[in-house]
Scaffold this active site. Structure first.
Site, mmCIF file in Angstrom:
data_model
loop_
_atom_site.group_PDB
_atom_site.id
_atom_site.type_symbol
_atom_site.label_atom_id
_atom_site.label_comp_id
_atom_site.label_asym_id
_atom_site.label_seq_id
_atom_site.Cartn_x
_atom_site.Cartn_y
_atom_site.Cartn_z
ATOM 1 N N HIS A 21 0.929 -0.906 -0.152
ATOM 2 C CA HIS A 21 -0.528 0.021 -0.009
ATOM 3 C C HIS A 21 0.690 1.114 0.217
ATOM 4 O O HIS A 21 2.135 0.811 -0.133
ATOM 5 C CB HIS A 21 -0.483 -0.168 1.029
ATOM 6 C CG HIS A 21 -1.859 -1.233 1.056
ATOM 7 N ND1 HIS A 21 -2.558 -1.253 2.481
ATOM 8 C CD2 HIS A 21 -2.385 -2.137 0.198
ATOM 9 C CE1 HIS A 21 -3.516 -2.314 1.317
ATOM 10 N NE2 HIS A 21 -3.176 -2.963 0.833
ATOM 11 N N GLU A 69 1.032 3.834 3.021
ATOM 12 C CA GLU A 69 1.880 3.372 3.601
ATOM 13 C C GLU A 69 3.278 2.157 3.629
ATOM 14 O O GLU A 69 4.560 2.707 3.955
ATOM 15 C CB GLU A 69 1.463 3.449 4.510
ATOM 16 C CG GLU A 69 -0.227 4.082 5.139
ATOM 17 C CD GLU A 69 -1.313 3.714 4.528
ATOM 18 O OE1 GLU A 69 -2.152 3.468 4.354
ATOM 19 O OE2 GLU A 69 -1.016 2.858 2.657
ATOM 20 N N SER A 93 -6.610 6.984 5.372
ATOM 21 C CA SER A 93 -7.046 6.284 6.070
ATOM 22 C C SER A 93 -6.042 4.669 6.617
ATOM 23 O O SER A 93 -6.829 3.787 5.214
ATOM 24 C CB SER A 93 -9.014 6.244 6.898
ATOM 25 O OG SER A 93 -8.598 5.700 8.102
ATOM 26 N N CYS A 95 -5.539 1.130 6.454
ATOM 27 C CA CYS A 95 -5.977 -0.053 6.696
ATOM 28 C C CYS A 95 -5.440 -1.083 7.787
ATOM 29 O O CYS A 95 -4.404 -0.001 8.272
ATOM 30 C CB CYS A 95 -6.008 -1.029 5.253
ATOM 31 S SG CYS A 95 -4.028 -1.383 5.406
ATOM 32 N N CYS A 123 -1.775 -1.565 7.511
ATOM 33 C CA CYS A 123 -0.585 -0.102 7.738
ATOM 34 C C CYS A 123 -0.877 0.679 8.715
ATOM 35 O O CYS A 123 -0.444 0.903 9.622
ATOM 36 C CB CYS A 123 -1.250 1.078 6.778
ATOM 37 S SG CYS A 123 -1.196 0.012 4.594
#
Length: 190
Positions: free
Chosen positions: A92, A94, A116, A118, A121
């Site tokens: 992802h 992040e 936001s 998950c 992350c």
């Protein structure tokens, strides 16, 4: 050797786009430390959104991340979601930015993420003990901010309208890919 982006360089989307797309190790030879000092949280979020746009343009999920040193304000890592591009189930925005930063003390850093985090992350963020997380979009998805706060990490919401619009567009165009990114392929069969 002199840098190309100096303290006197105006902050613009064009300059932020160049910084977002340069390899992180090249930044020290390209951008002066004084330029980073003058960047606001909104500027770092803009770079994360530009990286999210890169992911979208590549056919993937539009989520970007940027890791910044809290004192120098220099970028230590950045990345975007590559679920589709690399056939990678958890790379992802992040995780990509954290991987790019490498083995550092994250307790002295802030991560800027366009969406936001998950569960995966969020867990990585508190396991690596980030000092702060800045989230650019809780309109499209939220839920782990309280979990991250409960681990002693400062969470700030800095909703970015461009990032929100981009994610909304993506979600309407590729709803199954969005579900896969959040919950895996198994979620599509339930």
């Amino acid at each position: 050797m002199s840098v190309f982006i100096t303290q006197d360089t105006p902050v613009s989307d064009a300059v932020l786009n160049v910084i977002a797309h340069l390899p992180t190790p090249s930044l020290a030879a390209t951008v002066s430390p004084a330029f980073f000092q003058k960047l606001s949280d909104a500027d770092f979020m803009r770079m994360a959104v530009l990286l999210a746009q890169k992911g979208y343009d590549e056919g993937g999920c539009p989520i970007g991340g940027v890791v910044v040193d809290n004192v120098s304000r220099q970028i230590l890592g950045k990345g975007h979601n590559t679920l589709v591009q690399e056939n990678h189930p958890y790379n992802h925005g992040e995780t990509s930015a954290i991987r790019d930063a490498g083995r550092i003390d994250f307790s002295k850093t802030t991560i800027f993420t366009t969406l936001s985090p998950c569960d995966v992350c969020a867990t990585l963020i508190y396991m690596r003990q980030f000092a702060r997380v800045v989230v650019g979009n809780v309109t499209s998805a939220s839920g782990n901010e309280d979990l991250i706060r409960s681990k002693g990490i400062e969470v700030d919401i800095l909703e970015d309208p461009v990032g929100i619009d981009l994610y909304s567009k993506y979600r309407s165009e590729k709803p199954e890919q969005d579900i896969e990114d959040w919950k895996g392929l198994a979620a599509l069969h339930k």
